[in-house]
Design a protein around this motif. Structure first.
Motif, PDB file in Angstrom:
ATOM      1  N   HIS A  17       7.149 -16.154  -0.309  1.00 47.91           N
ATOM      2  CA  HIS A  17       7.168 -16.476  -1.731  1.00 47.91           C
ATOM      3  C   HIS A  17       5.839 -16.216  -2.440  1.00 47.91           C
ATOM      4  N   LEU A  18       4.883 -15.649  -1.735  1.00 50.41           N
ATOM      5  CA  LEU A  18       3.548 -15.466  -2.292  1.00 50.41           C
ATOM      6  C   LEU A  18       3.575 -14.673  -3.600  1.00 50.41           C
ATOM      7  N   ASP A  19       4.377 -13.633  -3.659  1.00 51.64           N
ATOM      8  CA  ASP A  19       4.385 -12.744  -4.825  1.00 51.64           C
ATOM      9  C   ASP A  19       5.527 -13.036  -5.792  1.00 51.64           C
ATOM     10  N   ASN A  20       6.167 -14.174  -5.625  1.00 49.69           N
ATOM     11  CA  ASN A  20       7.251 -14.572  -6.527  1.00 49.69           C
ATOM     12  C   ASN A  20       6.778 -15.739  -7.393  1.00 49.69           C
ATOM     13  N   PRO A  21       6.339 -15.466  -8.622  1.00 52.50           N
ATOM     14  CA  PRO A  21       5.786 -16.526  -9.472  1.00 52.50           C
ATOM     15  C   PRO A  21       6.802 -17.586  -9.859  1.00 52.50           C
ATOM     16  N   GLU A  22       8.096 -17.299  -9.654  1.00 48.57           N
ATOM     17  CA  GLU A  22       9.116 -18.303  -9.958  1.00 48.57           C
ATOM     18  C   GLU A  22       9.062 -19.465  -8.972  1.00 48.57           C
ATOM     19  N   VAL A  23       8.489 -19.233  -7.822  1.00 49.63           N
ATOM     20  CA  VAL A  23       8.318 -20.300  -6.827  1.00 49.63           C
ATOM     21  C   VAL A  23       6.912 -20.857  -6.971  1.00 49.63           C
ATOM     22  N   GLU A  24       6.821 -22.008  -7.597  1.00 47.82           N
ATOM     23  CA  GLU A  24       5.522 -22.625  -7.842  1.00 47.82           C
ATOM     24  C   GLU A  24       5.094 -23.544  -6.713  1.00 47.82           C
ATOM     25  N   ALA A  25       6.067 -24.006  -5.933  1.00 49.12           N
ATOM     26  CA  ALA A  25       5.768 -24.974  -4.882  1.00 49.12           C
ATOM     27  C   ALA A  25       6.785 -24.834  -3.756  1.00 49.12           C
ATOM     28  N   LEU A  26       6.463 -25.446  -2.629  1.00 51.83           N
ATOM     29  CA  LEU A  26       7.349 -25.427  -1.464  1.00 51.83           C
ATOM     30  C   LEU A  26       7.581 -26.870  -1.014  1.00 51.83           C
ATOM     31  N   ALA A  27       8.844 -27.167  -0.750  1.00 49.03           N
ATOM     32  CA  ALA A  27       9.230 -28.541  -0.430  1.00 49.03           C
ATOM     33  C   ALA A  27       9.650 -28.672   1.027  1.00 49.03           C
ATOM     34  N   PHE A  28       9.259 -29.778   1.626  1.00 50.98           N
ATOM     35  CA  PHE A  28       9.594 -30.116   3.001  1.00 50.98           C
ATOM     36  C   PHE A  28      10.718 -31.144   3.036  1.00 50.98           C
ATOM     37  N   ASN A  29      11.451 -31.172   4.136  1.00 43.80           N
ATOM     38  CA  ASN A  29      12.264 -32.326   4.488  1.00 43.80           C
ATOM     39  C   ASN A  29      11.327 -33.398   5.038  1.00 43.80           C
ATOM     40  N   TYR A  30      11.771 -34.653   5.012  1.00 41.03           N
ATOM     41  CA  TYR A  30      10.916 -35.742   5.480  1.00 41.03           C
ATOM     42  C   TYR A  30      11.603 -36.582   6.539  1.00 41.03           C
ATOM     43  N   LEU A  31      10.840 -36.926   7.564  1.00 39.23           N
ATOM     44  CA  LEU A  31      11.255 -37.884   8.578  1.00 39.23           C
ATOM     45  C   LEU A  31      10.345 -39.100   8.443  1.00 39.23           C
TER      46      LEU A  31
ATOM     47  N   ALA B 201      10.900 -23.971  -3.762  1.00 45.25           N
ATOM     48  CA  ALA B 201      11.830 -23.489  -2.740  1.00 45.25           C
ATOM     49  C   ALA B 201      11.720 -24.417  -1.535  1.00 45.25           C
ATOM     50  N   LEU B 202      12.802 -24.522  -0.786  1.00 46.06           N
ATOM     51  CA  LEU B 202      12.816 -25.350   0.414  1.00 46.06           C
ATOM     52  C   LEU B 202      12.312 -24.559   1.612  1.00 46.06           C
ATOM     53  N   ILE B 203      11.451 -25.176   2.389  1.00 47.00           N
ATOM     54  CA  ILE B 203      10.944 -24.535   3.600  1.00 47.00           C
ATOM     55  C   ILE B 203      11.941 -24.652   4.745  1.00 47.00           C
ATOM     56  N   GLY B 204      12.623 -25.797   4.817  1.00 42.22           N
ATOM     57  CA  GLY B 204      13.540 -26.023   5.930  1.00 42.22           C
ATOM     58  C   GLY B 204      12.849 -26.571   7.157  1.00 42.22           C
ATOM     59  N   ALA B 205      11.670 -27.139   6.969  1.00 40.46           N
ATOM     60  CA  ALA B 205      10.916 -27.761   8.060  1.00 40.46           C
ATOM     61  C   ALA B 205      10.559 -29.183   7.642  1.00 40.46           C
ATOM     62  N   PRO B 206      10.441 -30.109   8.597  1.00 36.92           N
ATOM     63  CA  PRO B 206      10.127 -31.490   8.238  1.00 36.92           C
ATOM     64  C   PRO B 206       8.639 -31.813   8.326  1.00 36.92           C
ATOM     65  N   ILE B 207       8.261 -32.840   7.592  1.00 36.65           N
ATOM     66  CA  ILE B 207       6.989 -33.527   7.812  1.00 36.65           C
ATOM     67  C   ILE B 207       7.304 -34.860   8.474  1.00 36.65           C
ATOM     68  N   TYR B 208       6.541 -35.178   9.502  1.00 31.64           N
ATOM     69  CA  TYR B 208       6.729 -36.408  10.271  1.00 31.64           C
ATOM     70  C   TYR B 208       5.800 -37.471   9.700  1.00 31.64           C
ATOM     71  N   HIS B 209       6.389 -38.513   9.106  1.00 31.91           N
ATOM     72  CA  HIS B 209       5.630 -39.537   8.398  1.00 31.91           C
ATOM     73  C   HIS B 209       5.579 -40.818   9.239  1.00 31.91           C
TER      74      HIS B 209
END
Length: 291
Positions: free
Chosen positions: A114-128, A180-188
């Motif tokens: 997504h580096l060259d796609n300005p429509e994607v401003e951020a990336l979101a993780f799933n959360y555990l 955009a969704l990454i599809g990977a979790p962050i372990y909290h």
């Protein structure tokens, strides 16, 4: 592509944060790791220096003890670190959040994609969100299930509190980032630290929200808001879990849920019935990246 990870920390050892594990879990991913280290009463600064990584950039800070409005001092410290990031992406990782070593390639691939796609401003993780012990997950809509932690470092953004971003398209009006969704979790792991460490944390941080936290009396939660964890914890945090995490917790079937927890029970029933997802989000999905 250059990746900056950033965080802030103060009294990390005293308050039982797995902050060293958190930092080390992200070092393989990033080109620099910017850390705002507040004046501490423990060995937080020395332990970070002992990691001895050329990627780590330490900024020593003083907290405004008079700032006691809705946790805004946390936002101030977060932004001190973010404003010193020089990467294409700025990745915010809190001191009780860990990346799984198996997810590093996927996270980096998503940033490259997504580096060259300005429509994607951020990336979101799933959360555990682990609660009470490393064996249990909090699953009700009270706990955010997805959240932005990576933001494009070329847009105007700020944090009204420590948890999320506001993008400022205009000087006087902000919005949540497009993600955009990454599809990977962050372990909290913030809610599995020892009872003693959690008690210390609650007594110290309440003032930053303008009130005192009630005396911490062990982990209490509606049993219906929990689910057993059957996955594999990140390797980097296993030693901390073995020696610092609470282990005696089990859900209490006789616990009387609060009105708020009863509301979340109904929300979970609606989610199961209609396939909805009712947890709060601080981003909007970019149209061409929904899945």
């Amino acid at each position: 592509m250059k990746v900056s990870v950033f965080t802030f920390i103060r009294n990390g050892s005293l308050l039982g944060y797995p902050f060293i594990e958190s930092i080390c879990s992200a070092l393989p991913l990033c080109d620099e790791f910017v850390i705002a280290v507040g004046d501490s009463e423990d060995d937080t600064l020395a332990r970070i220096k002992a990691i001895n990584s050329e990627k780590i950039v330490i900024i020593q800070t003083r907290w405004n003890e008079k700032m006691q409005d809705r946790g805004f001092v946390y936002a101030q410290q977060k932004m001190i670190a973010q404003y010193n990031c020089t990467g294409d992406w700025a990745f915010y990782l809190e001191g009780d959040e860990i990346l799984h070593e198996s997810d590093i390639p996927k996270i980096r691939s998503s940033m490259e994609q997504h580096l060259d796609n300005p429509e994607v401003e951020a990336l979101a993780f799933n959360y555990l969100h682990f609660f009470g012990s490393p064996d249990w997950l909090a699953i009700s809509p009270a706990w955010y299930r997805q959240e932005c932690r990576i933001i494009r470092n070329t847009i105007r953004s700020w944090a009204p509190d420590g948890l999320y971003w506001v993008v400022m398209d205009k000087n006087r009006k902000g919005r949540h980032p497009k993600a955009a969704l990454i599809g990977a979790p962050i372990y909290h792991y913030g809610h599995v630290r020892s009872i003693a460490a959690m008690h210390e944390k609650n007594q110290r941080v309440g003032k930053y929200w303008g009130h005192d936290h009630p005396l911490f009396n062990g982990y209490q939660i509606d049993a219906q808001a929990l689910s057993p964890f059957s996955g594999r914890h990140p390797d980097i945090v296993k030693n901390w879990l073995a020696h610092e995490a609470e282990k005696s917790f089990t859900p209490n079937p006789s616990y009387q849920p609060t009105k708020r927890e009863l509301k979340h029970r109904w929300a979970m029933k609606l989610e199961r019935l209609f396939g909805w997802e009712l947890s709060k989000k601080h981003f909007s999905l970019t149209k061409n990246t929904k899945n």
